[in-house]
Design a protein around this motif. Sequence first.
Motif, PDB file in Angstrom:
ATOM      1  N   ALA A   1       9.261  12.629   3.998  1.00  0.00           N
ATOM      2  CA  ALA A   1       9.292  11.558   4.980  1.00  0.00           C
ATOM      3  C   ALA A   1       7.871  11.202   5.405  1.00  0.00           C
ATOM      4  O   ALA A   1       7.012  12.077   5.546  1.00  0.00           O
ATOM      5  CB  ALA A   1      10.109  11.967   6.194  1.00  0.00           C
ATOM      6  N   TRP A   2       7.652   9.909   5.600  1.00  0.00           N
ATOM      7  CA  TRP A   2       6.385   9.474   6.189  1.00  0.00           C
ATOM      8  C   TRP A   2       6.551   9.552   7.694  1.00  0.00           C
ATOM      9  O   TRP A   2       7.522   9.026   8.252  1.00  0.00           O
ATOM     10  CB  TRP A   2       6.062   8.049   5.744  1.00  0.00           C
ATOM     11  N   CYS A   3       5.648  10.211   8.383  1.00  0.00           N
ATOM     12  CA  CYS A   3       5.800  10.490   9.812  1.00  0.00           C
ATOM     13  C   CYS A   3       4.570  10.039  10.598  1.00  0.00           C
ATOM     14  O   CYS A   3       3.507   9.787  10.035  1.00  0.00           O
ATOM     15  CB  CYS A   3       6.023  11.987  10.041  1.00  0.00           C
ATOM     16  N   GLY A   4       4.748   9.973  11.918  1.00  0.00           N
ATOM     17  CA  GLY A   4       3.619   9.777  12.802  1.00  0.00           C
ATOM     18  C   GLY A   4       3.184   8.348  13.037  1.00  0.00           C
ATOM     19  O   GLY A   4       2.142   8.112  13.643  1.00  0.00           O
ATOM     20  N   TYR A   5       3.971   7.373  12.620  1.00  0.00           N
ATOM     21  CA  TYR A   5       3.562   5.974  12.704  1.00  0.00           C
ATOM     22  C   TYR A   5       4.313   5.177  13.769  1.00  0.00           C
ATOM     23  O   TYR A   5       4.028   3.990  13.991  1.00  0.00           O
ATOM     24  CB  TYR A   5       3.815   5.282  11.355  1.00  0.00           C
ATOM     25  N   LEU A   6       5.307   5.775  14.439  1.00  0.00           N
ATOM     26  CA  LEU A   6       6.227   5.004  15.270  1.00  0.00           C
ATOM     27  C   LEU A   6       5.531   4.195  16.354  1.00  0.00           C
ATOM     28  O   LEU A   6       5.977   3.096  16.706  1.00  0.00           O
ATOM     29  CB  LEU A   6       7.272   5.927  15.890  1.00  0.00           C
ATOM     30  N   ASP A   7       4.435   4.707  16.905  1.00  0.00           N
ATOM     31  CA  ASP A   7       3.732   3.975  17.952  1.00  0.00           C
ATOM     32  C   ASP A   7       3.098   2.691  17.426  1.00  0.00           C
ATOM     33  O   ASP A   7       2.671   1.846  18.217  1.00  0.00           O
ATOM     34  CB  ASP A   7       2.669   4.854  18.608  1.00  0.00           C
ATOM     35  N   LYS A   8       3.025   2.542  16.109  1.00  0.00           N
ATOM     36  CA  LYS A   8       2.526   1.299  15.529  1.00  0.00           C
ATOM     37  C   LYS A   8       3.544   0.165  15.682  1.00  0.00           C
ATOM     38  O   LYS A   8       3.188  -1.014  15.635  1.00  0.00           O
ATOM     39  CB  LYS A   8       2.210   1.492  14.034  1.00  0.00           C
TER      40      LYS A   8
ATOM     41  N   THR B   1       0.852  -1.187   0.000  1.00  0.00           N
ATOM     42  CA  THR B   1       0.000   0.000   0.000  1.00  0.00           C
ATOM     43  C   THR B   1       0.883   1.230   0.000  1.00  0.00           C
ATOM     44  O   THR B   1       1.906   1.257   0.645  1.00  0.00           O
ATOM     45  CB  THR B   1      -0.943   0.063   1.215  1.00  0.00           C
ATOM     46  N   ALA B   2       0.521   2.233  -0.736  1.00  0.00           N
ATOM     47  CA  ALA B   2       1.227   3.509  -0.665  1.00  0.00           C
ATOM     48  C   ALA B   2       0.484   4.465   0.246  1.00  0.00           C
ATOM     49  O   ALA B   2       0.938   5.566   0.502  1.00  0.00           O
ATOM     50  CB  ALA B   2       1.350   4.106  -2.066  1.00  0.00           C
ATOM     51  N   ASP B   3      -0.680   4.029   0.727  1.00  0.00           N
ATOM     52  CA  ASP B   3      -1.534   4.886   1.535  1.00  0.00           C
ATOM     53  C   ASP B   3      -1.206   4.681   3.006  1.00  0.00           C
ATOM     54  O   ASP B   3      -1.690   3.740   3.640  1.00  0.00           O
ATOM     55  CB  ASP B   3      -3.004   4.559   1.247  1.00  0.00           C
ATOM     56  N   GLY B   4      -0.372   5.558   3.565  1.00  0.00           N
ATOM     57  CA  GLY B   4      -0.001   5.425   4.963  1.00  0.00           C
ATOM     58  C   GLY B   4      -1.191   5.559   5.888  1.00  0.00           C
ATOM     59  O   GLY B   4      -1.241   4.934   6.948  1.00  0.00           O
ATOM     60  N   ALA B   5      -2.169   6.372   5.506  1.00  0.00           N
ATOM     61  CA  ALA B   5      -3.339   6.577   6.360  1.00  0.00           C
ATOM     62  C   ALA B   5      -4.091   5.271   6.591  1.00  0.00           C
ATOM     63  O   ALA B   5      -4.577   5.008   7.700  1.00  0.00           O
ATOM     64  CB  ALA B   5      -4.254   7.623   5.740  1.00  0.00           C
ATOM     65  N   SER B   6      -4.203   4.443   5.571  1.00  0.00           N
ATOM     66  CA  SER B   6      -4.924   3.180   5.740  1.00  0.00           C
ATOM     67  C   SER B   6      -4.178   2.255   6.692  1.00  0.00           C
ATOM     68  O   SER B   6      -4.797   1.504   7.452  1.00  0.00           O
ATOM     69  CB  SER B   6      -5.130   2.500   4.383  1.00  0.00           C
ATOM     70  N   LEU B   7      -2.840   2.297   6.668  1.00  0.00           N
ATOM     71  CA  LEU B   7      -2.074   1.468   7.591  1.00  0.00           C
ATOM     72  C   LEU B   7      -2.278   1.908   9.029  1.00  0.00           C
ATOM     73  O   LEU B   7      -2.269   1.083   9.955  1.00  0.00           O
ATOM     74  CB  LEU B   7      -0.586   1.528   7.245  1.00  0.00           C
ATOM     75  N   MET B   8      -2.443   3.189   9.251  1.00  0.00           N
ATOM     76  CA  MET B   8      -2.635   3.699  10.604  1.00  0.00           C
ATOM     77  C   MET B   8      -3.919   3.177  11.229  1.00  0.00           C
ATOM     78  O   MET B   8      -4.067   3.187  12.453  1.00  0.00           O
ATOM     79  CB  MET B   8      -2.623   5.226  10.598  1.00  0.00           C
ATOM     80  N   ASN B   9      -4.839   2.727  10.408  1.00  0.00           N
ATOM     81  CA  ASN B   9      -6.109   2.186  10.912  1.00  0.00           C
ATOM     82  C   ASN B   9      -6.052   0.679  11.118  1.00  0.00           C
ATOM     83  O   ASN B   9      -7.042   0.075  11.523  1.00  0.00           O
ATOM     84  CB  ASN B   9      -7.251   2.529   9.943  1.00  0.00           C
ATOM     85  N   LYS B  10      -4.907   0.068  10.837  1.00  0.00           N
ATOM     86  CA  LYS B  10      -4.755  -1.373  10.994  1.00  0.00           C
ATOM     87  C   LYS B  10      -4.051  -1.703  12.306  1.00  0.00           C
ATOM     88  O   LYS B  10      -3.263  -0.908  12.834  1.00  0.00           O
ATOM     89  CB  LYS B  10      -3.947  -1.955   9.828  1.00  0.00           C
ATOM     90  N   SER B  11      -4.331  -2.897  12.828  1.00  0.00           N
ATOM     91  CA  SER B  11      -3.577  -3.405  13.966  1.00  0.00           C
ATOM     92  C   SER B  11      -2.219  -3.878  13.474  1.00  0.00           C
ATOM     93  O   SER B  11      -1.997  -4.029  12.265  1.00  0.00           O
ATOM     94  CB  SER B  11      -4.325  -4.567  14.619  1.00  0.00           C
ATOM     95  N   TRP B  12      -1.289  -4.146  14.411  1.00  0.00           N
ATOM     96  CA  TRP B  12       0.027  -4.621  13.997  1.00  0.00           C
ATOM     97  C   TRP B  12      -0.079  -5.955  13.265  1.00  0.00           C
ATOM     98  O   TRP B  12       0.586  -6.176  12.261  1.00  0.00           O
ATOM     99  CB  TRP B  12       0.974  -4.745  15.189  1.00  0.00           C
ATOM    100  N   ASP B  13      -0.916  -6.840  13.765  1.00  0.00           N
ATOM    101  CA  ASP B  13      -1.093  -8.131  13.090  1.00  0.00           C
ATOM    102  C   ASP B  13      -1.604  -7.947  11.668  1.00  0.00           C
ATOM    103  O   ASP B  13      -1.193  -8.667  10.748  1.00  0.00           O
ATOM    104  CB  ASP B  13      -2.055  -9.016  13.886  1.00  0.00           C
ATOM    105  N   GLN B  14      -2.481  -6.979  11.467  1.00  0.00           N
ATOM    106  CA  GLN B  14      -3.001  -6.708  10.123  1.00  0.00           C
ATOM    107  C   GLN B  14      -1.911  -6.122   9.222  1.00  0.00           C
ATOM    108  O   GLN B  14      -1.846  -6.425   8.027  1.00  0.00           O
ATOM    109  CB  GLN B  14      -4.199  -5.762  10.206  1.00  0.00           C
TER     110      GLN B  14
END
Length: 419
Positions: A130-137, A28-41
């Motif tokens: 840079a893609w930012c804001g995801y580290l807590d994932k 996926t190139a859509d970082g926003a969609s990844l932010m809505n997923k769990s780590w397992d997903q």
Amino acid sequence: MKKLIRKLSLGVFLASSVSLTPLAYADTADGASLMNKSWDQIVETAKGGEVNWFLWGGADHINQYVTEYVGGVLKDQYDIKLNRVPLTDTAAAVNTVLSEKESGVNDKGTVDMIWINGENFKTMKQGDMAWCGYLDKLPNNKLVNWNNQAIANDFGVPVDGCESPWNRAHSVFAYDTATMSKPPMSIGELIEWIKANPGMFTYPAPPDFTGSAFVRHVFYYAAGGAENLLGPFDQAKYDVAASKAWKILNDLEPFLWREGKTYPANPSALTQLFANTEIAIYFNYNPANIAKEVTNGVFPETVRTYRMDDGNIGNTNYTIIPYNSPNKAAALVLQNVLLSGEAQLEKAKPEVWGTNPGIEMDRTASAILAAFNAIEKHPAAIPMDNTDGALPELQSGWIKAIEKGWIENVGTNLSLIHI
């Protein structure tokens, strides 16, 4: 790490067998969609994919660690193929992302991750690359001490969730216990020691990286602490600190090796002076360097490394995911693997790499910590812990001004010794 930092400004992309065209598989190139997923997903999304990691390729042992160990974990545990794309200059990868951004390639970029720090990170962040804001994932982000300013700031630029730490380095001093019982333990004490021991200390002439780092130590001291210099370059703050720093360094010149009429041109020349006992205190930005020189027989076995009580300048190197990476899920899995206690332990082993962890090893599993603590340390080395009170590096504007100021105010009419 010093070698890496110097490489960041060199400039040619190293040809590789890895294709630089976008991968056929894109999670996926859509970082926003990844932010809505769990780590397992996220892990499931990345499964069966690939990830292009662009990184400096000038050291065989690092390449082997990345390809065999990291690549093996990705393949065996996550069914992800790692493509290691070697660079001679990190800026080449940054320029690739920039060119794609200017061409409107916003979702199918060729770069999924970069080994990075310093000016290259600043360019990526300021250019919105840079893609930012995801580290807590990342589950292993909990192992990072983000309260440490040498981690939270990349050469003075706030990380702000835009990159993940990988390794750390810091400056160190060394002395020979056979000739000195107790070395000076602060910059103030060192200044007095140099005056009391004329001819027994020197440093490489800036803009050499090691020499510049020593001058920054004095600059921090003159400014009343590194905290007074953090943030973007400030001419007024610089002028106040510089007037004090140049006076200190000029006053020291008659007490330096050869009365400060000449300086070593590089760390190799400084190493030779210490090996020949022409100087009694040695300075380097690589904590492992002193033990290596003892092992190689360059320094005597009685040499020991130490840190100043008022802190030694340190920096962290990181990995970053470009905004247009088409394989962000796979890049997240890769970053999480790099942050794991197992991966950090492996690269800390002297026979593998011997680099300092980018995480707090005491936050890992007890078995990992025990194995890390059991790594046999050379007597000349210092512990590879992250509680060394490292002083943060400054933003590039400060570093350039300090180097230029030293040349104009201290290193006038100097001659350099090359060895």
